[in-house]
Design a protein around this motif. Sequence first.
Motif, PDB file in Angstrom:
ATOM      1  N   LEU A   1      -2.985   7.606   0.436  1.00  0.00           N
ATOM      2  CA  LEU A   1      -3.599   6.393   0.935  1.00  0.00           C
ATOM      3  C   LEU A   1      -5.026   6.693   1.390  1.00  0.00           C
ATOM      4  O   LEU A   1      -5.298   7.769   1.925  1.00  0.00           O
ATOM      5  CB  LEU A   1      -2.805   5.812   2.105  1.00  0.00           C
TER       6      LEU A   1
ATOM      7  N   CYS B   1      -1.831   0.993   7.858  1.00  0.00           N
ATOM      8  CA  CYS B   1      -0.384   1.136   7.740  1.00  0.00           C
ATOM      9  C   CYS B   1       0.193   1.915   8.922  1.00  0.00           C
ATOM     10  O   CYS B   1       1.247   1.571   9.455  1.00  0.00           O
ATOM     11  CB  CYS B   1      -0.025   1.839   6.431  1.00  0.00           C
TER      12      CYS B   1
ATOM     13  N   ASP C   1      -6.623   2.523   4.592  1.00  0.00           N
ATOM     14  CA  ASP C   1      -5.249   2.061   4.380  1.00  0.00           C
ATOM     15  C   ASP C   1      -4.258   2.861   5.210  1.00  0.00           C
ATOM     16  O   ASP C   1      -3.287   2.312   5.742  1.00  0.00           O
ATOM     17  CB  ASP C   1      -4.876   2.155   2.893  1.00  0.00           C
TER      18      ASP C   1
ATOM     19  N   LYS D   1       0.801  -1.220   0.000  1.00  0.00           N
ATOM     20  CA  LYS D   1       0.000   0.000   0.000  1.00  0.00           C
ATOM     21  C   LYS D   1       0.840   1.279   0.000  1.00  0.00           C
ATOM     22  O   LYS D   1       0.353   2.344  -0.405  1.00  0.00           O
ATOM     23  CB  LYS D   1      -0.920   0.011   1.229  1.00  0.00           C
TER      24      LYS D   1
END
Length: 288
Positions: free
Chosen positions: A241, A249, A245, A12
């Motif tokens: 992102l 992350c 996400d 990602k």
Amino acid sequence: MPVITEDMIWSKIPVRRPDSHKGTYGNVLAVCGCAQYRGAAALCALGALRSGAGLTTLAAPEIVIASIADRILEATFLSLPNESALIAKLEKATACAAGCGKPESPETVREMQRVLRYASGTIVLDAGGLCCLHPGVICHDTKIRPLLASCAGRLVLTPHPGEMAKLTGLSVQQILREPARTALEYAAKTGAVVVLKGHHTQIASPDGALFENHTGNAGLSRGGSGDILTGIIAGLAAQGLSPADAALCGVWLHGKAADLCAKRRSMTGMLPSDILEDLGQIFLRHNR
């Protein structure tokens, strides 16, 4: 329950392009800090910077800026109160990190409502900033519900169990017994990605997706850790992102950096600011 994996994270987070510039990586506006909690503002801004945001602006009272500016040389500053300038920054920022180091007060409620109303990018709401969502405020201020609706798909909330108790009316014990269910139900209610912090942090999305994080350690159990996490999530969101996400992350990276830091400093001796160096090392190892 799905657990966040390392492969998931690096799929990602994009590699930085050789022809990129600061505008490529977005800009974070951190609306954080007060006279009593100045360090929280610095830690949030540093989290955004260290996670790769192209530009980071800290909007805070002048007393906060004056006392921490020499700690965050790469940031720019907006002295508050200045409603028109704040609105202009909110409308341009790719992501906004709001609430770190803010007291639970009517003034904070009004400021956070302004954030929800005018921010055009992803909003990461934490700490004292969550007070604008307390049930009493929702019942007595009909502006909150439409503001939440307007932020659907762009909002990340990062409460710890005590803050989640105030948001939901549940007891801390109830939340600790069923953290996944609590996070999912509140995500569905608010339309926000919910990061319910804890030993195994839960990340719930309004669409019903749920992940659990297994990085991190007890060295994070001190004031300031959550401020850095908020900054990291906002910094990743600023780079493109999605809110979900960025949350996944950010939580994994925050915990992984803490695991590396504990090996250097010990869980007892490490400080939240120490993990920023380890975060950089993680990016280095993965060519980011």
